[in-house]
Write a protein that holds these residues in place. Structure first.
Motif, PDB file in Angstrom:
ATOM      1  N   ASP A  51       0.820  -1.219   0.000  1.00 50.04           N
ATOM      2  CA  ASP A  51       0.000   0.000   0.000  1.00 50.04           C
ATOM      3  C   ASP A  51       0.847   1.260   0.000  1.00 50.04           C
ATOM      4  N   VAL A  52       1.995   1.195   0.697  1.00 54.80           N
ATOM      5  CA  VAL A  52       2.871   2.359   0.849  1.00 54.80           C
ATOM      6  C   VAL A  52       4.308   1.905   0.680  1.00 54.80           C
ATOM      7  N   GLY A  53       5.119   2.764   0.075  1.00 54.58           N
ATOM      8  CA  GLY A  53       6.536   2.448  -0.063  1.00 54.58           C
ATOM      9  C   GLY A  53       7.399   3.615   0.388  1.00 54.58           C
ATOM     10  N   PHE A  54       8.478   3.304   1.090  1.00 56.47           N
ATOM     11  CA  PHE A  54       9.468   4.311   1.480  1.00 56.47           C
ATOM     12  C   PHE A  54      10.744   3.973   0.726  1.00 56.47           C
ATOM     13  N   SER A  55      11.158   4.876  -0.152  1.00 58.09           N
ATOM     14  CA  SER A  55      12.290   4.570  -1.018  1.00 58.09           C
ATOM     15  C   SER A  55      12.962   5.857  -1.466  1.00 58.09           C
ATOM     16  N   ARG A  56      13.929   5.689  -2.353  1.00 54.00           N
ATOM     17  CA  ARG A  56      14.567   6.865  -2.943  1.00 54.00           C
ATOM     18  C   ARG A  56      13.657   7.438  -4.030  1.00 54.00           C
ATOM     19  N   PRO A  57      13.971   8.641  -4.562  1.00 51.19           N
ATOM     20  CA  PRO A  57      13.099   9.255  -5.573  1.00 51.19           C
ATOM     21  C   PRO A  57      12.853   8.327  -6.761  1.00 51.19           C
ATOM     22  N   LEU A  58      11.631   8.384  -7.288  1.00 50.42           N
ATOM     23  CA  LEU A  58      11.252   7.541  -8.411  1.00 50.42           C
ATOM     24  C   LEU A  58      11.925   7.994  -9.699  1.00 50.42           C
ATOM     25  N   PRO A  59      12.174   7.070 -10.625  1.00 51.47           N
ATOM     26  CA  PRO A  59      12.689   7.458 -11.945  1.00 51.47           C
ATOM     27  C   PRO A  59      11.722   8.428 -12.625  1.00 51.47           C
ATOM     28  N   THR A  60      12.250   9.371 -13.364  1.00 52.13           N
ATOM     29  CA  THR A  60      11.430  10.414 -13.984  1.00 52.13           C
ATOM     30  C   THR A  60      10.316   9.835 -14.841  1.00 52.13           C
ATOM     31  N   GLY A  61      10.562   8.757 -15.530  1.00 52.73           N
ATOM     32  CA  GLY A  61       9.585   8.203 -16.461  1.00 52.73           C
ATOM     33  C   GLY A  61       8.330   7.649 -15.831  1.00 52.73           C
ATOM     34  N   ILE A  62       8.335   7.342 -14.535  1.00 55.70           N
ATOM     35  CA  ILE A  62       7.153   6.748 -13.901  1.00 55.70           C
ATOM     36  C   ILE A  62       6.606   7.589 -12.755  1.00 55.70           C
ATOM     37  N   GLN A  63       7.131   8.784 -12.580  1.00 56.92           N
ATOM     38  CA  GLN A  63       6.684   9.613 -11.458  1.00 56.92           C
ATOM     39  C   GLN A  63       5.192   9.921 -11.505  1.00 56.92           C
ATOM     40  N   ASP A  64       4.633  10.064 -12.709  1.00 60.41           N
ATOM     41  CA  ASP A  64       3.217  10.402 -12.833  1.00 60.41           C
ATOM     42  C   ASP A  64       2.298   9.239 -12.476  1.00 60.41           C
ATOM     43  N   GLU A  65       2.835   8.034 -12.338  1.00 59.31           N
ATOM     44  CA  GLU A  65       2.017   6.863 -12.036  1.00 59.31           C
ATOM     45  C   GLU A  65       1.723   6.729 -10.536  1.00 59.31           C
ATOM     46  N   PHE A  66       2.433   7.520  -9.716  1.00 61.48           N
ATOM     47  CA  PHE A  66       2.309   7.368  -8.263  1.00 61.48           C
ATOM     48  C   PHE A  66       2.098   8.730  -7.593  1.00 61.48           C
ATOM     49  N   SER A  67       1.467   8.674  -6.428  1.00 58.84           N
ATOM     50  CA  SER A  67       1.385   9.860  -5.572  1.00 58.84           C
ATOM     51  C   SER A  67       2.557   9.785  -4.607  1.00 58.84           C
ATOM     52  N   ARG A  68       3.378  10.811  -4.543  1.00 61.02           N
ATOM     53  CA  ARG A  68       4.597  10.737  -3.747  1.00 61.02           C
ATOM     54  C   ARG A  68       4.795  12.017  -2.939  1.00 61.02           C
ATOM     55  N   THR A  69       5.508  11.886  -1.845  1.00 62.43           N
ATOM     56  CA  THR A  69       5.819  13.008  -0.967  1.00 62.43           C
ATOM     57  C   THR A  69       7.255  12.875  -0.490  1.00 62.43           C
ATOM     58  N   ASP A  70       8.011  13.962  -0.550  1.00 61.88           N
ATOM     59  CA  ASP A  70       9.383  13.951  -0.031  1.00 61.88           C
ATOM     60  C   ASP A  70       9.335  13.992   1.496  1.00 61.88           C
ATOM     61  N   ILE A  71       9.997  13.043   2.138  1.00 59.78           N
ATOM     62  CA  ILE A  71      10.052  13.005   3.599  1.00 59.78           C
ATOM     63  C   ILE A  71      11.259  13.781   4.105  1.00 59.78           C
ATOM     64  N   TYR A  72      12.403  13.529   3.511  1.00 60.01           N
ATOM     65  CA  TYR A  72      13.589  14.290   3.873  1.00 60.01           C
ATOM     66  C   TYR A  72      14.574  14.247   2.708  1.00 60.01           C
ATOM     67  N   ILE A  73      15.464  15.213   2.674  1.00 56.44           N
ATOM     68  CA  ILE A  73      16.514  15.279   1.665  1.00 56.44           C
ATOM     69  C   ILE A  73      17.811  14.856   2.332  1.00 56.44           C
ATOM     70  N   ASP A  74      18.400  13.785   1.845  1.00 57.69           N
ATOM     71  CA  ASP A  74      19.622  13.269   2.444  1.00 57.69           C
ATOM     72  C   ASP A  74      20.819  14.116   2.009  1.00 57.69           C
TER      73      ASP A  74
END
Length: 200
Positions: free
Chosen positions: A142-165
């Motif tokens: 249902d939810v994933g915590f990961s690094r930023p998504l590849p540009t080509g599939i970003q529109d397929e998901f709802s995403r939120t930046d949690i922190y900038i490393d």
């Protein structure tokens, strides 16, 4: 068996009065009488003995009263559970995480969430970013915590930046880069060359 009819029946049984049930349910006595008659026709039994002076519940009515209260309670619980499920307060939450990026906050996050929503079962799955994308496609998380998504599939998901490393360079006190508070990625290579100029 209609819930509205059962509510009328329970009210008549509580008051032993058709007029009293009508007042409680904000309706008219003929409507209550019709509801009881419909129940009696459906069940094929007499639920109340009525005369000009009193209303008495029958043995069959006593049994229905016991069951009707449970049916009403279950119906109310079902309504409540449906609303809570819609709001994410019950059910199961499947979370995938990239361990190297989430170790600092995942345990506290799950603990806080479980305190707020104790009826939600949380399942954790350690997955790489690629595995998470595939799991989303298969609806297995249902939810994933990961690094930023590849540009080509970003529109397929709802995403939120949690922190900038931040990437931190650690050097010795006498290293050529030690004088800088910030460095460009190209600087370490240059500094290494300077640091390793062969002596003559």
């Amino acid at each position: 068996m209609d819930i509205k009819l059962l509510n009328s029946f329970i009210s008549v049984a509580a008051h032993l009065s058709f007029s009293g049930a009508a007042r409680e349910l904000n309706t008219v006595q003929p409507a209550i009488s019709r509801h009881i008659a419909m129940l009696e026709d459906e069940l094929g039994v007499l639920l109340f003995i009525r005369n000009s002076r009193e209303v008495m519940i029958t043995t069959a009515g006593e049994q229905l009263l016991h069951d009707a209260k449970q049916i009403i309670a279950l119906a109310e619980k079902a309504k409540s559970q449906v609303k809570r499920a819609e709001q994410g307060q019950v059910g199961e939450l499947k979370i995938a995480y990239l361990s190297s990026a989430c170790l600092s906050f995942m345990a506290d996050l799950i603990r806080s969430y479980s305190q707020l929503y104790p009826d939600v079962h949380v399942s954790l799955f350690e997955m790489t970013a690629t595995e998470q994308i595939e799991a989303f496609k298969q609806n297995s998380i249902d939810v994933g915590f990961s690094r930023p998504l590849p540009t080509g599939i970003q529109d397929e998901f709802s995403r939120t930046d949690i922190y900038i490393d931040k990437l931190v360079a650690v050097v010795g006190a006498h290293h050529p880069l030690a004088q800088y508070t910030q460095i460009a990625l190209s600087q370490p290579a240059t500094a290494t060359k300077i640091n390793h100029i062969p002596s003559r």
